[in-house]
Structure formats: structure tokens, C-alpha cells
Design a protein around this motif. Structure first.
Motif, short mmCIF file in Angstrom:
data_model
loop_
_atom_site.label_atom_id
_atom_site.label_comp_id
_atom_site.label_asym_id
_atom_site.label_seq_id
_atom_site.Cartn_x
_atom_site.Cartn_y
_atom_site.Cartn_z
N THR A 29 71.42 42.32 49.62
CA THR A 29 71.78 41.35 48.59
C THR A 29 72.39 40.13 49.26
N ILE A 30 72.43 39.03 48.54
CA ILE A 30 72.95 37.78 49.10
C ILE A 30 74.42 37.94 49.43
N GLY A 31 74.78 37.64 50.67
CA GLY A 31 76.15 37.82 51.11
C GLY A 31 77.06 36.71 50.62
N THR A 32 78.30 37.07 50.34
CA THR A 32 79.32 36.09 49.97
C THR A 32 80.44 36.07 51.00
N ASP A 47 62.53 30.89 48.50
CA ASP A 47 62.67 31.57 49.80
C ASP A 47 63.69 32.70 49.71
N ALA A 48 64.80 32.45 49.00
CA ALA A 48 65.82 33.49 48.86
C ALA A 48 65.28 34.69 48.10
N VAL A 49 64.48 34.46 47.06
CA VAL A 49 63.90 35.56 46.30
C VAL A 49 62.99 36.42 47.19
N SER A 50 62.26 35.78 48.07
CA SER A 50 61.38 36.53 48.96
C SER A 50 62.16 37.38 49.96
N ALA A 101 70.27 41.29 42.07
CA ALA A 101 70.24 41.13 40.61
C ALA A 101 70.78 39.78 40.18
N GLY A 102 71.80 39.28 40.86
CA GLY A 102 72.37 37.99 40.49
C GLY A 102 71.38 36.86 40.70
N LEU A 103 70.66 36.89 41.80
CA LEU A 103 69.65 35.87 42.06
C LEU A 103 68.53 35.96 41.03
N ASP A 104 68.13 37.16 40.69
CA ASP A 104 67.08 37.33 39.68
C ASP A 104 67.52 36.75 38.34
N ARG A 105 68.77 37.00 37.94
CA ARG A 105 69.29 36.44 36.68
C ARG A 105 69.31 34.92 36.72
#
Length: 287
Positions: free
Chosen positions: A99-102, A189-192, A198-202
Motif C-alpha cells: 500500500t502507499i506509504g506515509t 502510475d500509482a494504481v499500477s 483501498a485509499g487510492l482506489d477510493r
């Protein structure tokens, strides 16, 4: 359960005492009884109230959210291992791989805090603002005043909420259309790379449903990713400030550092100097 809350509070207190104020962007002054951050400084960095931080340290506040724990971990400049320990002490699972890191590495936070003459914002792969210094707040407005879920560049460009309302007017030398298309290209690019986030998808589904411009770019545009640019920001007190905007990638962390600079001796450099004197304050992070 009480023991877990006590461990969480003890970790907060110990790591707060460990962090040097200068590394967090605060001026070092006399009269400090301890070498680390004051409780109110940690609260400011994490975007929390001082009372809430006190209750967390004393074990009186229960069940902090993942957003709160993440904000505290970034404010305390924890390593990834320490961050995971703080999540577990709060009774939460650490962020999953894939998942995308914070997480903003401590070295990046120190660099951002110490480069006090340059507006710097640190963004995640989905263009969510994770960390900023005082000059960023002076140039763009204080991100802490924007609701947590709205602190995202794509929402500012294509949305209709607080992010859009808070964005100060600007012009891009590349043209607004090219700038907007590059943000969409970055999200594609991030989706790929993070198909399970889930947050990116939303975020993508919401913008496709509510913004015709975003939806069209998502399905038809072939655009380069967002990189360096020259932008003119309309500041409410200082007027137009034209600056070189550079996007620096943090290797291994999938973060983007966005910086604004002006040529020395120029009128715009003078405006940045004035901005530093009148608006400089400590760095910040979102809960």
C-alpha cells in the motif's frame, strides 16, 4: 489493556524527549528543562491538541486511530521499526506492504525542517501531503487548516471540497492543462504499482465520478508525469511570486519532495525572504 496504553504513553514520552528541537524545525532557546520536544511542540507537529497528547502519554486517552498514530510517528521522526512498535502499542496493525506509504524518513524530515529558506512539501505516491515546513505554509497557506482527508493535490486540482477552496491561485509555465494531466498520469502510475491500496482506489473512483475533466484525462490522456515547472503563486499579501518548482524523488520511499526556489537577488527571492520573516514557523505533518 491498561498496560498497552501505558506502554504507548511511555513510548511517546521517551521518543519526545529524544528528538532535538532543531531537528524538528524549532528554534533552540534557553530555559528548556529537557533536551527534547515540549509536549505542545509535538502536538503542533502532529496536528493534535496539547490536552490529547497529554492524555495519550498518561494512558487516559484510549484507542488512538491509525491516522493519529501515523502522525505521531512522523512527528517523532521514528524509524520504520519504531513506527511499527508504536502501532502495536496502540493495539493496531502496522501499515501493510503493498500500500502507499506515509512514512517520511527522519533524515528527510530533518532536511525539510533545516532548509528554512525554501518552501518544501513532501507528498506520497498519491499526491497526499505528508510533511511540510514553515515556508510551505507561508507560500501556500497552512495545510493544518485543511481537513485531513482533503490534503491531496489531486483533490485540490479536480475536487470541489476544502482542498480546492484552500488552493491559492497559480499559473504554470507548462499550462494548467498539462499540469492537471501530469497529476492524473502520476495517479495512473500509482494504481499500477499499488493495485491493493483501498485509499487510492477510493480517491480515483470519487474523482472519476465527480469531475468530468478527471474522468476524461483518466481514460484518454497520454501525459508525462509531474516534474519540474515554473509557477507563479498569487500570495494574498505579497502578490505574484514566480518560482522554480522542482520535484525530487526520495529513493526507496516512493515520496516526492516539492521545492520552490528563486534566483538570488531577484524580486521573487526578496519576496521569499519577506515570507520567511513574516510567516516562518515549525514544520508540520498531517494526522
Amino acid at each position: 489493556m491498561a498496560s498497552a496504553r501505558s506502554d504507548f504513553g511511555a513510548l511517546l514520552h521517551a521518543w519526545r524527549d529524544r528528538l532535538a528541537p532543531a531537528d524538528a524545525g524549532f528554534p533552540v532557546t534557553g530555559g528548556r528543562r529537557a533536551p527534547g520536544l515540549r509536549r505542545e511542540e509535538l502536538a503542533q507537529l502532529a496536528g493534535l491538541s496539547v490536552d490529547y497528547v497529554l492524555r495519550l502519554e498518561q494512558g487516559r486517552a484510549r484507542n488512538p486511530s491509525a491516522q493519529v498514530v501515523g502522525a505521531l510517528a512522523r512527528a517523532l521522526q521514528l524509524s520504520r521499526t519504531e513506527r511499527d512498535e508504536l502501532y502495536r502499542a496502540a493495539g493496531l496493525l502496522p501499515p501493510r506492504d503493498g500500500t502507499i506509504g506515509t512514512h517520511v524518513p527522519p533524515g528527510i524530515q530533518r532536511l525539510t525542517a533545516r532548509l528554512g529558506d525554501v518552501p518544501i512539501g513532501v507528498f506520497g505516491a498519491d499526491w497526499t501531503l505528508l510533511w511540510w515546513n514553515g515556508m510551505w505554509s507561508g507560500l501556500h497557506g497552512d495545510p493544518a487548516l485543511v481537513p485531513v482527508g482533503e490534503r491531496n493535490l489531486a483533490r485540490a486540482v479536480f475536487g470541489t471540497g476544502a482542498a480546492r477552496a484552500s488552493m491559492r491561485p497559480f499559473r504554470s509555465d507548462r499550462g494548467h492543462g498539462a499540469f492537471a494531466a501530469s497529476i492524473v498520469a502520476d495517479l495512473r502510475d500509482a494504481v499500477s504499482r499499488y493495485p491493493a491500496d483501498a485509499g487510492l482506489d477510493r480517491l480515483v473512483r470519487e474523482l472519476r465520478d465527480t469531475s468530468a475533466a478527471f474522468a476524461q484525462l483518466w481514460t484518454t490522456a497520454t501525459a508525462s508525469q509531474h516534474t519540474s515547472d515554473r509557477k507563479t503563486v498569487r500570495h494574498p499579501e505579497l502578490g505574484d511570486i514566480t518560482l522554480d518548482c522542482d520535484v525530487l524523488v526520495v529513493p526507496g520511499a516512493d515520496l516526492r519532495m516539492v521545492t520552490y526556489t528563486a534566483a538570488g537577488g531577484s524580486e521573487d527571492a526578496g519576496k521569499l525572504d519577506l515570507l520567511r520573516v513574516t510567516n516562518g514557523r515549525a514544520a508540520g505533518t498531517l494526522p
